[in-house]
Design a protein around this motif. Structure first.
Motif, short mmCIF file in Angstrom:
data_model
loop_
_atom_site.label_atom_id
_atom_site.label_comp_id
_atom_site.label_asym_id
_atom_site.label_seq_id
_atom_site.Cartn_x
_atom_site.Cartn_y
_atom_site.Cartn_z
N GLY A 28 -5.91 6.93 -8.03
CA GLY A 28 -6.75 8.23 -7.47
C GLY A 28 -6.36 8.52 -6.17
O GLY A 28 -5.54 8.52 -5.52
N GLU A 29 -7.64 8.57 -5.40
CA GLU A 29 -7.84 9.17 -4.15
C GLU A 29 -8.21 7.95 -3.27
O GLU A 29 -8.60 8.08 -2.04
CB GLU A 29 -8.57 10.41 -3.93
N GLY A 30 -8.33 6.80 -3.73
CA GLY A 30 -8.60 5.68 -2.71
C GLY A 30 -7.87 5.40 -1.49
O GLY A 30 -8.65 4.90 -0.38
N TRP A 31 -6.60 5.69 -1.59
CA TRP A 31 -5.77 5.46 -0.31
C TRP A 31 -6.29 6.35 0.79
O TRP A 31 -6.04 6.09 1.82
CB TRP A 31 -4.40 5.27 -0.77
N ARG A 32 -6.43 7.84 0.26
CA ARG A 32 -7.09 8.67 1.20
C ARG A 32 -8.43 8.14 1.88
O ARG A 32 -8.44 8.35 3.16
CB ARG A 32 -7.25 9.88 0.65
N VAL A 33 -9.19 7.85 1.44
CA VAL A 33 -10.41 7.22 1.84
C VAL A 33 -10.18 6.11 2.81
O VAL A 33 -10.67 6.08 3.84
CB VAL A 33 -11.46 6.66 0.59
N ALA A 34 -9.30 5.15 2.36
CA ALA A 34 -9.15 3.86 3.19
C ALA A 34 -8.41 4.32 4.49
O ALA A 34 -8.79 3.87 5.47
CB ALA A 34 -8.06 3.00 2.62
N PHE A 35 -7.58 5.40 4.44
CA PHE A 35 -6.90 5.98 5.57
C PHE A 35 -7.75 6.67 6.49
O PHE A 35 -7.70 6.71 7.59
CB PHE A 35 -5.61 6.64 5.22
N GLY A 36 -8.77 7.31 5.94
CA GLY A 36 -9.52 8.08 6.76
C GLY A 36 -10.52 7.34 7.41
O GLY A 36 -11.03 7.54 8.63
N ALA A 37 -11.06 6.00 6.82
CA ALA A 37 -11.74 5.32 7.24
C ALA A 37 -11.07 4.46 8.63
O ALA A 37 -11.82 3.99 9.63
CB ALA A 37 -12.42 4.20 6.37
#
Length: 145
Positions: A28-37
């Motif tokens: 999903g979009e989990g990597w986007r959240v991790a990169f954003g954090a």
């Protein structure tokens, strides 16, 4: 010194993810959240170091943060614009109803109604391609083009 260790660890993580092809394994979009954090954390560290006077390290962290923020945005699949469906088999009654003209309307009245409606419904003016295609088909049907 601690920030350099954190930055090196983050860089090693990104390199290992890229080399192992783990991007596809991240669901999903989990990597986007991790990169954003990660980008937020790096920007915070850069601000802290900038306030403390470590401008060189702060600039390096800002560049790393921009890279993470850009990666967090990623490339989303944009919906492909579909070609408007040509309305075939349109009856004269349906065409008159679409353009809002009477049964005995002259070609000038049909063209005037079409012009008035297409100005509002044209895709460049906020309308949809499907509605513009219907208007075109109705005009063509009534003017027998």
């Amino acid at each position: 010194m601690l920030y350099l260790v954190i930055g090196a660890g983050l860089l090693a993580l990104l390199v290992s993810l890229g080399r192992a092809g783990s991007w596809s394994r991240m669901k999903g979009e989990g990597w986007r959240v991790a990169f954003g954090a990660g980008a937020i954390a790096v920007f915070s560290a850069a601000a802290f170091l900038g306030i403390r006077g470590a401008w060189g390290t702060s600039l390096v962290l800002l560049v790393v943060g921009l890279g993470l923020a850009t990666a967090a945005r990623g490339q989303r699949a944009r919906p492909q614009a579909r070609a408007p469906q040509v309305v075939s088999g349109l009856t004269a009654r349906e065409a008159r109803d679409i353009l809002g003209v009477s049964e005995g309307a002259s070609p000038e009245q049909i063209q005037a109604a079409y012009g008035r409606l297409i100005r509002m419904a044209h895709p460049d003016k906020g309308g949809t391609a499907g509605l513009a295609a219907q208007l075109n088909a109705a005009r063509d049907r009534l003017l027998k083009r």
